[in-house]
Motif scaffolding. Structure first.
Motif, PDB file in Angstrom:
ATOM      1  N   ALA A 266      10.196 -40.335 -23.593  1.00 36.80           N
ATOM      2  CA  ALA A 266      11.202 -41.391 -23.510  1.00 36.80           C
ATOM      3  C   ALA A 266      12.418 -41.036 -24.349  1.00 36.80           C
ATOM      4  CB  ALA A 266      10.618 -42.717 -23.978  1.00 36.80           C
ATOM      5  N   LYS A 270      15.079 -46.011 -26.554  1.00 37.73           N
ATOM      6  CA  LYS A 270      14.840 -46.768 -25.325  1.00 37.73           C
ATOM      7  C   LYS A 270      13.404 -47.272 -25.260  1.00 37.73           C
ATOM      8  CE  LYS A 270      18.228 -45.418 -21.859  1.00 37.73           C
ATOM      9  NZ  LYS A 270      18.397 -45.046 -20.447  1.00 37.73           N
ATOM     10  N   TRP A 275      13.551 -47.180 -20.081  1.00 40.13           N
ATOM     11  CA  TRP A 275      13.453 -45.784 -19.622  1.00 40.13           C
ATOM     12  C   TRP A 275      13.145 -45.731 -18.135  1.00 40.13           C
ATOM     13  CZ3 TRP A 275       8.461 -42.557 -20.525  1.00 40.13           C
ATOM     14  CH2 TRP A 275       8.644 -41.242 -20.074  1.00 40.13           C
ATOM     15  N   GLU A 279      15.678 -44.495 -14.881  1.00 31.79           N
ATOM     16  CA  GLU A 279      15.372 -43.432 -13.924  1.00 31.79           C
ATOM     17  C   GLU A 279      15.368 -43.967 -12.495  1.00 31.79           C
ATOM     18  OE1 GLU A 279      12.190 -40.860 -15.072  1.00 31.79           O
ATOM     19  OE2 GLU A 279      13.445 -40.117 -16.713  1.00 31.79           O
TER      20      GLU A 279
END
Length: 291
Positions: A266, A270, A275, A279
């Motif tokens: 990570a 975050k 995280w 993404e």
């Protein structure tokens, strides 16, 4: 003046001792990977002292070597959390070297029914984090029943933080289910499956994961997918790159295939949910670009 300085020094020392006493009262949790450490912090709150062994997002987790300080931290831990499925095999060795019947060992692979040889990047499976969080909450409650309500509340907050992640998964899946994608290695594999993607070049990915050389035909098929536009995203592990990866990234760029870098650790600062959501946002942006 000297008396004032001595008094100030004494106060500082007492504060430090008091701080150490407070820290000693906390439950010591050691996580092999920082995202499991974050889950422990979110569930345990002020009642836990969490140490994450692998925490630098710029390091390659596969190159990690345990140190004496790692062994000491594990020996003193009340709760240990790690991935399993042969991702962090050094953990089992260190824990065996310092057996403690009072220590609670939480292994993500055991919670989710995975074994050695499976894709070990379990944290990208949406079912893993809730299972790990629930196990941590149960272990904390067992060791500290006085604060059971706090651990239940921490678990509820953590589960709530995953609501936007689950919503984003369903949103992407509803729009892009069946889209063909590929990857240099199967880091994002479980999440890609949850998103309903068709993951191509698995033989290539498994070879890389197992430190084997992909065959020439596997390499050719991978490159052809990128050149022909048969895939809409190329995922790669941004923490582990080599000349072969760089070549594939260049071919993807030439073929107009969006590239999404994912990590095994990570990013600093975050939370787990932030995280994952970041993404997924990158995936959605890439898909919109390729549409």
């Amino acid at each position: 003046m000297r008396k004032l300085l001595l008094a100030a020094a004494a106060a500082t020392a007492l504060a430090a001792l008091s701080g150490n006493a407070l820290a000693a009262e906390k439950i010591s949790v050691v996580a092999a990977e920082n995202f499991y450490g974050d889950i422990a912090k979110e569930v345990g709150g002020s009642h836990v002292d969490v140490t994450s062994i692998i925490s630098n997002p710029d390091d390659d987790p596969h190159l990690f070597e345990a140190s004496p300080s790692t062994a000491r931290a594990l020996a003193d831990a009340a709760i240990v959390v790690y991935n399993g499925a042969d991702y962090d095999p050094w953990m089992g060795k260190l824990l065996s070297a310092s057996p403690n019947p009072e220590r609670a060992d939480i292994v993500a692979a055991k919670l989710t029914g995975h074994k050695d040889g499976d894709n070990p990047h379990l944290w990208y499976d949406p079912a893993t984090a809730p299972a790990v969080a629930a196990a941590i909450a149960a272990a904390l409650e067992k060791k500290d029943p006085e604060h059971a309500a706090d651990y239940a509340a921490g678990l509820a907050r953590f589960d709530g933080s995953l609501t936007p992640v689950k919503a984003k998964i369903e949103e992407i899946k509803s729009r892009y289910k069946g889209v063909a994608v590929t990857a240099t290695e199967p880091v994002f594999g479980y999440m890609a499956e949850a998103l309903g993607f068709e993951m191509r070049n698995m033989a290539f990915q498994n070879a890389v994961m197992n430190d084997a050389e992909p065959t020439p035909s596997q390499v050719a098929a991978f490159e052809n997918d990128l050149k022909s536009g048969a895939v809409k995203i190329l995922f790669y592990n941004s923490q582990v790159t080599d000349s072969a990866t760089e070549r594939l990234l260049a071919i993807a760029k030439q073929g107009g295939v969006p590239v999404v870098g994912v990590t095994e650790t990570a990013p600093a600062g975050k939370t787990f949910a932030a995280w994952m959501l970041g993404e997924l946002d990158a995936v959605e942006a890439a898909l919109k670009h390729s549409s």
